[in-house]
Write an enzyme that holds these catalytic residues in place. Structure first.
Site, PDB file in Angstrom:
ATOM      1  N   CYS A  45       0.832  -1.211   0.000  1.00 28.03           N
ATOM      2  CA  CYS A  45       0.000   0.000   0.000  1.00 28.03           C
ATOM      3  C   CYS A  45       0.859   1.252   0.000  1.00 28.03           C
ATOM      4  CB  CYS A  45      -0.894   0.033   1.240  1.00 28.03           C
ATOM      5  SG  CYS A  45      -1.938  -1.412   1.399  1.00 28.03           S
TER       6      CYS A  45
HETATM    7  C1  BEZ Z   1       0.526  -4.723   1.857  1.00 28.40           C
HETATM    8  O1  BEZ Z   1      -0.118  -3.710   1.617  1.00 28.40           O
HETATM    9  O2  BEZ Z   1       1.719  -4.717   1.777  1.00 28.40           O
HETATM   10  C2  BEZ Z   1      -0.160  -5.997   2.229  1.00 28.40           C
HETATM   11  C3  BEZ Z   1      -1.308  -5.974   2.981  1.00 28.40           C
HETATM   12  C4  BEZ Z   1      -1.908  -7.167   3.326  1.00 28.40           C
HETATM   13  C5  BEZ Z   1      -1.357  -8.369   2.896  1.00 28.40           C
HETATM   14  C6  BEZ Z   1      -0.221  -8.385   2.101  1.00 28.40           C
HETATM   15  C7  BEZ Z   1       0.396  -7.173   1.766  1.00 28.40           C
END
Ligand code: BEZ
Length: 211
Positions: A45
């Site tokens: 994100c």
């Molecule tokens: C991320 O945004 O990095 C993420 C969030 C949940 C699971 C895997 C990655």
């Protein structure tokens, strides 16, 4: 039944990092991109919001307002934005919605219980100036989206809206486009003075009209 293409994008009021908004009022006559991600302070994100901030001018050129959705609160968003700016070398200028009560997530069906009971998946909606949904994509938490693809789709949608053309597979800015079936070849000859390449009566190419 979930949202479908052509539906009016549900309106909502929300707290965001840029103040309180009414979604439809905020969009005004612009196009909109509303996209969710699982949670603040997560790695994928962080890169997605950073890339979106880096592409701010590209969205602006296309008259698109971007809003991110996360089910975390405003204080958390504000401190995460500092990390995004620092690590992705950008300035996040678009609003991040604090959807703690999951109202927006519910309206846009962004929680997929068999993926996660609590976190939103990576949903992205493109909304036209008429407030209808033009496109949506859903990615899993583990795959960051391609924001160049998002811009490419916006270019295609805007060409369709403005010139009655469609774009072929793997189309890129500057390449020939397709005359939509609703336009007769007779009308197309007038509408597209740059010329037609008629491969089949139903497969007619013309140079990109706004180039
Ligand atoms: C991320 O945004 O990095 C993420 C969030 C949940 C699971 C895997 C990655």
């Amino acid at each position: 039944m979930g949202l479908r293409l052509g539906d009016i994008a549900p309106n909502f009021k929300a707290k965001t990092t840029a103040g309180d908004i009414d979604f439809h009022e905020y969009l005004g006559t612009s196009w909109g991109v509303l996209f969710s991600h699982p949670a603040d302070f997560t790695p994928v994100c962080t890169t997605e919001l950073g890339r979106t901030a880096q592409l701010e001018e590209e969205f602006k050129k296309r008259n698109v307002k971007v809003l991110a959705v996360s089910v975390d609160g405003l204080d958390k968003h504000q401190s995460w934005v500092k990390d995004i700016n620092e690590t992705q070398h950008c300035t996040v200028g678009f609003p991040i919605i604090a959807d703690e009560n999951r109202e927006v997530a519910g309206l846009y069906d962004m929680i997929h219980p068999n993926a996660s009971a609590t976190f939103t998946v990576r949903s992205l909606f493109i909304i036209g100036p008429d407030k209808t949904i033009k496109l949506f994509i859903t990615y899993p938490a583990s795959t960051g989206r391609n924001f160049f693809e998002v811009l490419r789709v916006i270019d295609s949608l805007q060409l369709t809206a403005n010139y009655s053309v469609a774009t072929p597979a793997d189309w890129k800015e500057g390449e020939d486009v397709i005359v939509v079936p609703a336009v007769s070849t007779e009308d197309a000859k007038i509408k597209f003075p740059k010329g037609l390449n008629i491969v089949k009566p139903y497969l007619r190419y013309t140079p990109q009209p706004n180039k």
